[in-house]
Design an enzyme around this catalytic site. Structure first.
Site, PDB file in Angstrom:
ATOM      1  N   GLU A  55       0.818  -1.210   0.000  1.00 42.20           N
ATOM      2  CA  GLU A  55       0.000   0.000   0.000  1.00 42.20           C
ATOM      3  C   GLU A  55       0.851   1.259   0.000  1.00 42.20           C
ATOM      4  OE1 GLU A  55      -0.208  -2.682   2.049  1.00 42.20           O
ATOM      5  OE2 GLU A  55      -2.063  -2.586   3.192  1.00 42.20           O
ATOM      6  N   CYS A  86      -0.364   1.469   7.250  1.00 42.50           N
ATOM      7  CA  CYS A  86      -0.899   1.742   5.915  1.00 42.50           C
ATOM      8  C   CYS A  86      -2.204   2.528   5.991  1.00 42.50           C
ATOM      9  CB  CYS A  86      -1.077   0.437   5.155  1.00 42.50           C
ATOM     10  SG  CYS A  86       0.512  -0.360   4.782  1.00 42.50           S
TER      11      CYS A  86
END
Length: 161
Positions: A55, A86
């Site tokens: 991510e 993330c």
């Protein structure tokens, strides 16, 4: 096949690349205006960097590609529910929407353990949709860890001889 499944298939392809490198098979794709603006997969083991999650790498690449840190019109597709780190990056980069595949009972922060993306005290919230191609995403992870355990067992057996 709906749009979310189409882009999740691309994230799965990224996850497969990670798995082939003996990285935990997680892939991410950033889409804006029906165009893929970034793709990435886990590189934590390869680069020995704790922040080399799919991510974060995809968000970073999207920001560079779009010449902005604000991803207000973007959707992030990721094969595993984002972790707290993330999720924080998603909020700070103002991603509009997050679509993930498998739920993460040990670290998921988009609804499983808590939901940082829809926490109303932050200055930004992202729309969340989980469970897209959940079976396929989950199998990637299960198969990877099963193979890792098999290799470890085999290695230990060989060490005894």
């Amino acid at each position: 096949m709906c749009e979310d499944e189409k882009y999740m298939q691309l994230a799965i392809k990224e996850a497969e690349k990670a798995g082939a490198m003996m990285e935990v098979p997680i892939g991410a794709v950033v889409v804006q205006n029906n165009q893929v603006v970034a793709k990435a997969h886990n590189l934590r083991e390869t680069e020995q960097r704790s922040i080399a999650h799919a991510e974060l790498l995809a968000i970073d690449q999207a920001c560079k590609s779009l010449h902005t840190w604000r991803l207000e019109d973007a959707t992030l597709y990721v094969t595993l529910e984002p972790c707290p780190m993330c999720a924080g990056a998603i909020v700070l980069s103002r991603v509009k929407r997050v679509v993930f595949g498998a739920y993460d009972p040990k670290g998921g922060c988009c609804g499983t353990l808590l939901n940082l993306l829809e926490f109303d005290k932050f200055n930004h919230q992202a729309e969340v949709k989980g469970g897209v191609l959940q079976k396929e995403c989950g199998e990637l992870l299960s198969n990877f860890f099963r193979e890792l355990r098999r290799r470890k067992k085999e290695s230990e057996k060989n060490d005894l001889h």
